[in-house]
Motif scaffolding. Sequence first.
Motif, PDB file in Angstrom:
ATOM      1  N   GLN A  13       0.780  -1.222  -0.040  1.00 17.44           N
ATOM      2  CA  GLN A  13       0.026  -0.053   0.124  1.00 17.44           C
ATOM      3  C   GLN A  13       0.948   1.387   0.009  1.00 17.44           C
ATOM      4  O   GLN A  13       1.986   1.311   0.367  1.00 17.44           O
ATOM      5  N   SER A  14       0.370   2.484  -0.396  1.00 17.18           N
ATOM      6  CA  SER A  14       1.097   3.420  -0.453  1.00 17.18           C
ATOM      7  C   SER A  14       1.595   3.934   0.935  1.00 17.18           C
ATOM      8  O   SER A  14       0.677   3.838   1.919  1.00 17.18           O
ATOM      9  N   LEU A 120       8.108  -7.118 -10.302  1.00 24.59           N
ATOM     10  CA  LEU A 120       7.139  -6.210 -10.337  1.00 24.59           C
ATOM     11  C   LEU A 120       7.033  -5.762  -8.961  1.00 24.59           C
ATOM     12  O   LEU A 120       6.714  -6.545  -7.972  1.00 24.59           O
ATOM     13  N   VAL A 121       6.762  -4.383  -8.894  1.00 22.74           N
ATOM     14  CA  VAL A 121       6.559  -3.584  -7.654  1.00 22.74           C
ATOM     15  C   VAL A 121       5.206  -2.889  -7.976  1.00 22.74           C
ATOM     16  O   VAL A 121       5.168  -2.187  -8.852  1.00 22.74           O
ATOM     17  N   THR A 122       4.338  -3.120  -7.132  1.00 23.34           N
ATOM     18  CA  THR A 122       2.738  -2.629  -7.115  1.00 23.34           C
ATOM     19  C   THR A 122       2.242  -1.871  -5.915  1.00 23.34           C
ATOM     20  O   THR A 122       2.491  -2.544  -4.841  1.00 23.34           O
ATOM     21  N   VAL A 123       2.305  -0.788  -5.951  1.00 25.11           N
ATOM     22  CA  VAL A 123       1.752   0.244  -4.994  1.00 25.11           C
ATOM     23  C   VAL A 123       0.470   0.526  -5.231  1.00 25.11           C
ATOM     24  O   VAL A 123       0.078   1.425  -6.208  1.00 25.11           O
ATOM     25  N   SER A 124      -0.343   0.347  -4.162  1.00 27.90           N
ATOM     26  CA  SER A 124      -1.688   0.682  -4.288  1.00 27.90           C
ATOM     27  C   SER A 124      -2.075   1.830  -3.486  1.00 27.90           C
ATOM     28  O   SER A 124      -1.425   1.950  -2.293  1.00 27.90           O
ATOM     29  N   SER A 125      -2.925   2.567  -3.658  1.00 26.10           N
ATOM     30  CA  SER A 125      -3.299   3.837  -3.250  1.00 26.10           C
ATOM     31  C   SER A 125      -4.298   3.620  -2.149  1.00 26.10           C
ATOM     32  O   SER A 125      -5.044   2.585  -2.209  1.00 26.10           O
TER      33      SER A 125
END
Length: 125
Positions: A13-14, A120-125
């Motif tokens: 998460q952000s 892969l790096v995924t950052v969710s808001s």
Amino acid sequence: QVQLMESGGGSVQSGGSLRLSCVVSRSIFTPNAMGWYRQAPGKERELVAVITSEGSSNYADSVKGRFTISSDNRKKTVTLQMYALKSEDTAVYYCNAKGTIVPTIASAPRYLEVWGQGTLVTVSS
């Protein structure tokens, strides 16, 4: 062959943090510089951070103050500690190494640039 083994990618998460690691698979390859690049959908691949064997480092303006790159010349590894991650950091991150390799005992060193497969790096808001 020389390979770069990447680990540490994932989804957060952000405001969260991740630590990316990369290690050289062959001891005959001596990196002069190792670093991380990233590529987001629809964007060009860009330098995130790089560190030389002497310990000098450079960062993209967008990650300064949030990311820290470090390396271990003996272990031939490089890490990227990422804090305060933002949605804009979402991308595939690629490890990169530049250095020399000696194919045989009688060979002169040759320059080589190696890329990892990407994580892969995924950052969710």
